[in-house]
Design an enzyme around this catalytic site. Structure first.
Site, short mmCIF file in Angstrom:
data_model
loop_
_atom_site.label_atom_id
_atom_site.label_comp_id
_atom_site.label_asym_id
_atom_site.label_seq_id
_atom_site.Cartn_x
_atom_site.Cartn_y
_atom_site.Cartn_z
N HIS A 107 -13.23 -29.77 -16.02
CA HIS A 107 -12.72 -29.36 -17.32
C HIS A 107 -13.15 -30.30 -18.42
O HIS A 107 -13.46 -29.86 -19.54
CB HIS A 107 -11.18 -29.27 -17.29
N GLY A 108 -13.16 -31.57 -18.16
CA GLY A 108 -13.52 -32.48 -19.23
C GLY A 108 -13.84 -33.86 -18.70
O GLY A 108 -13.32 -34.27 -17.66
#
Lengths: 465, 488
Positions: B321-322
């Protein structure tokens, strides 16, 4: 038979879609009816109606902003010239609007002469958070209100497409979307707005394109059938206190604006239309607040020379021509003329545009600074320059007395706050700058004594927070 | 080009109309051109990246098939594709980490931070989709695609290019071969889905974002229920934002005769975190299940190893996701919640062997749903706060005071959404809940909608159109919000 059945079943399928589309359009129309703000757009509606139904024919148009609407009286020009003049203008109209209005005029009438107004505020970039944005991008609402009442045409579509980027198309093409926030103004359901709009739109005067009960400004202005904004309002003393906000040394004519001015010039050339640029005169208090008006004038003059278009800036007109025009009784405010001012200015306007270009030069100084220099010493009004916090926790307003020859006067300023004893401004500088605590309302009395001949000019200017 | 932009609303009908006007044989080429145009609207240079990914995975699949599942080719493909993903996604984080470590040894490495790498939109999605395809070919689950342009369309199909769903070759690639006939059903269903997706995005998600941004951007000023409210609305925002995107993607594809997989299935009505993850971002969860969790051993190697595998999968999912530790922590927290659920179940069975809770009882289901929602929502704080420290600050602030009066004195309406728009937001959330309850029950909501009377449908469709037009966050007055998952 089979084919017919298949067609019938396909058609039946699309009936709900058709009904949905019709309903969407109907509800959209109803919402436009309810939401469209006729405080602003009423004038555009009447303007377009008058324009399309003008039975005298039009061959000369003045295009531009409210300056054209208020300052140029087409009837005066028609009477003097024998041509049919029309004010093709709406408030704060940017140059893309001017271009499409010109095309619309040429679609409807046989236009031979176009006078394009070059008021600085609609040509220079706006300043937004330290960056400069072309007026065409920053003043979309002044354009989109125009397009609502134009006849459906390709020109109208192109006009709409020119107003903003794709992301603004909902607001440009669907009027109620622009005003949807008004439903909940101030955090409550704004039923009053809807009630008022609906009542006004049922008014016979509105239905007949007459004056509506929604005043354009102070109820003393009316839009005439030739596009002229006829007004009897006179400029009160309160109008001679300004807060200058346009610095023409920093804000230039935007590139997109320039592009549209060039398009106007080439359109006129292609269609054998005579094009002239002009700027109508304003009160010196207004023009001087731009810091360097000559910088703007030079930009327009350069553009006019490039495009080979005559350009007349009436702010540079010789004092003997303007003296009787720029007077409070001839003006609505320091920027616009009323009926009396417009009549006088339109006469001067015709004198200039009808004369030989070489001869026309005699009406003007070479620059605005020369115009100020050559004029008699005069005190024009007051600029509120800034606010600073004072020792009592309140605010002092810093003011400057505006004059073309500040050194020619000695000043005596008295502050007369309402309900409190009057007192003299103590920190008055030689240039006429002073401050006073800004709490409540009152009057500033300025006595300016001409050092040379001892004559006294008195100005009484009201103030409020 | 955002789905909630006018640009897209003009682009989509043009693509659909031209698509059906073209001969069936060349339609995929038109879709490929449209997809590349769509992607080029962000940054045309990154078309090279998507093209590179396409070429690498296309050639790899052919090589794998012709060289009987060459491990070297498979490994090389993973290194190249994941390497590109890591370079764009994790370099800034790694540089920051390197700078921190070097600073411990008093080595000035501040120049490392000057590398400016812009994350290409959708890279995480099309990379995983391409890798999934190559693995499927390697496993023999699917055949390699020989038509390069058709394969390029599989990688770049615009409705799902930048934020999924991460499609499997079996589903999408096979549909690119079939002739899509213009179908009234597909068009009207597609339009309804696009409309509903826009409603979720511009009426709910972007309005909720105003509250969320107000509180999370001024965390030091808000305490107690303010933070709880913001956390609640963030759960709504991220769901409607991502679900809205997925629904628009599904609707757009359906208009072209292509059926994309469901990416969400009423996740907030889940009764456990495990169930939640089977209903949230389904395409990613199943991707990690099939290509990571199962290869790691899944649940076949004992309870401890199952927990470890899950922890690894969720940590990786967080990092996907990040590029920040807070995302990894978010993933790990979700794994720990599931471990906690397993332990509770195990303890319950051990200590109270005769007390079997009636799971069909309404109160039991309600309690389980609320408990699960509260747990996800707490985890979402890690996701939104923008770092572990701000997240800890948010947790601390939330529990530092109890201020229920904010619901009665109007304070709750000072968070960026006034009373009227709050009412509209809540009604919209209620509509979402009604639709999701139907979905949770396994009902096809679109089918059910079209089974209603024409009058009901007309009213609902009109309400949808004018609800978006009047109450949507778009146009001059609003900053158009990008879809949250675009950043991943």
């Amino acid at each position: 038979m089979m084919c017919s059945n298949s067609f019938t079943s396909s058609f039946k399928k699309f009936i709900p879609v058709l009904i949905l589309v019709i309903l969407i359009i109907t509800v959209g129309k109803c919402l436009n009816y309810v939401y469209l703000d006729d405080y602003i757009d009423g004038s555009a509606r009447n303007f377009w109606h008058n324009f399309y139904h003008y039975d005298r024919g039009i061959d000369s148009i003045c295009i531009g902003s409210s300056h054209v609407q208020c300052d140029v009286d087409p009837q005066v020009l028609t009477d003097l010239s024998g041509r049919e003049f029309y004010d093709m203008s709406t408030s704060a109209l940017p140059q893309n609007g001017c271009y499409y209005l010109l095309r619309e005029a040429c679609r409807e009438y046989d236009i031979k002469h176009v006078y394009l107004e070059m008021f600085y505020a609609v040509n220079i970039c706006s300043e937004e958070d330290g960056t400069y944005v072309d007026r065409i991008e920053s003043g979309r609402n002044f354009n989109w209100r125009n397009t609502d009442y134009m006849k459906p045409s390709l020109n109208r579509l192109l006009y709409k497409l020119s107003i903003g980027p794709v992301e603004n198309y909902p607001e440009i093409f669907v009027p109620f979307i622009r005003y949807r926030s008004q439903l909940f103004d101030d955090g409550h359901f704004n039923y009053e707005l809807i009630r008022h709009a609906m009542r006004a739109k049922r008014d016979p005067s509105y239905l007949n394109y007459g004056e509506t009960d929604m005043p354009l400004r102070d109820g003393e202005m009316r839009l005439l059938k030739n596009g002229f904004q006829d007004s009897t309002i006179t400029c009160g003393p309160d109008k001679f206190t300004l807060y200058p906000n346009v610095d023409l040394t920093r804000r230039k004519i935007g590139d997109t604006t320039k592009k549209y001015i060039e398009k106007i010039a080439s359109f006129c050339k292609r269609n054998d239309i005579e094009l002239t640029f002009f700027i109508s005169p304003m009160h010196r208090l207004q023009t001087m607040s731009t810091v360097d008006y000559d910088a703007y004038h030079a930009q327009v003059a350069e553009l006019a020379a490039e495009l080979d278009v005559p350009f007349y800036d009436f702010n540079l007109a010789r004092e003997e021509y303007l003296r009787e025009i720029i007077r409070p009784e001839n003006m609505i405010d320091p920027e616009h003329f009323n009926r009396y001012g417009a009549e006088k200015f339109s006469t001067l306007f015709w004198q200039v545009i009808s004369s030989d270009p070489a001869e026309a030069r005699n009406y003007f100084y070479n620059s605005f600074s020369e115009a100020l220099e050559q004029s008699e010493p005069e005190v024009y009004g007051l600029w509120g320059l800034d606010f600073v916090e004072n020792q009592d926790g309140g605010y002092d307003r810093i003011n400057r007395i505006v004059s073309n020859h500040p050194e020619a006067f000695s000043y005596d300023v008295t502050i007369l706050p309402d309900g409190i004893e009057a007192y003299a401004a103590e920190d008055l500088s030689a240039e006429g700058t002073f401050s006073f605590p800004l709490n409540g309302t009152g009057t500033i009395l300025i006595k300016a004594q001409n050092k040379e001949n001892g004559s006294i000019r008195e100005l009484e200017l009201p103030y409020k927070p | 080009m955002l789905f909630n932009s006018i640009h897209f609303l003009l682009f989509l009908p043009i693509v659909v109309i031209v698509f059906y006007c073209l001969p069936a044989k060349v339609r995929y080429l038109w879709l490929l051109a449209a997809s590349y145009y769509f992607y080029a609207q962000w940054n045309p240079v990154y078309l090279l990246l998507i093209l590179g990914c396409t070429v690498v995975t296309y050639v790899s699949a052919l090589l794998i098939e012709s060289r009987s599942r060459s491990k070297a080719v498979m490994a090389g493909t993973l290194i190249i594709t994941l390497g590109a993903l890591c370079y764009y996604k994790y370099t800034p984080m790694l540089l920051h980490l390197a700078e921190t470590v070097l600073s411990w040894f008093r080595i000035d490495a501040s120049r490392l931070q000057t590398m400016d790498i812009l994350l290409p939109v959708g890279i995480s999605f099309f990379t995983l989709q391409s890798i999934g395809y190559v693995i499927d070919v390697w496993r023999g689950d699917t055949k390699a695609e020989y038509n390069f342009f058709r394969f390029a369309l599989f990688v770049s199909f615009f409705p799902q290019l930048v934020a999924g769903p991460i499609e499997r070759s079996k589903n999408l690639l096979s549909q690119l071969y079939s002739v899509q006939k213009l179908s009234y059903e597909n068009i009207r269903r597609g339009l309804l889905l696009v409309g509903y997706g826009l409603f979720l995005k511009v009426v709910i998600a972007d309005r909720a974002a105003m509250i969320v941004n107000t509180v999370f951007e001024g965390l030091s000023e808000y305490t107690g229920l303010y933070v709880a409210i913001a956390a609640f609305f963030f759960a709504i925002q991220i769901y409607c934002d991502f679900y809205g995107y997925s629904v628009i993607a599904k609707g757009s594809a359906l208009m072209l005769g292509i059926r994309l997989m469901d990416n969400f299935n009423a996740p907030y009505f889940s009764q456990s975190i495990k169930e939640y993850w089977s209903r949230w971002h389904i395409s990613l969860s199943t991707w990690f299940r099939d290509y990571l969790y199962i290869p790691l051993g899944g649940n076949r190697k004992g309870k401890r190893r199952t927990q470890l595998n899950r922890l690894i999968v969720f940590a990786v999912s967080g990092l996907w996701h990040g590029a920040a530790l807070s995302y990894m922590a978010w993933g790990i927290l979700n794994a720990l919640f599931q471990t906690g659920e397993d332990i509770c179940k195990w303890l319950g069975a051990k200590w109270f062997p005769n007390r079997v809770p009636d799971k069909n009882r309404f109160s039991s289901r309600l309690f389980a749903t609320l408990r699960s929602f509260i747990l996800f929502d707490l985890a979402w704080i890690l996701f939104r706060a923008g770092g572990i420290r701000p997240a800890l600050l948010a947790f601390r602030s939330m529990f530092s005071t109890f201020n229920p009066f904010i619901f009665f004195d109007g304070s709750v309406f000072t968070l960026g959404v006034d009373k009227n728009y709050m009412a509209i937001l809540m009604v919209s959330i209620l509509i979402l809940a009604i639709v999701d309850i139907q979905k949770y029950k396994g009902i096809d909501v679109v089918d059910r909608f079209f089974a209603q009377s024409p009058a009901f449908r007309l009213i609902a469709e009109l309400s949808l159109v004018f609800g978006i037009a009047l109450f949507g966050c778009y146009g001059e007055m609003y900053d158009v919000q990008q879809f949250i998952y675009f950043q991943f």
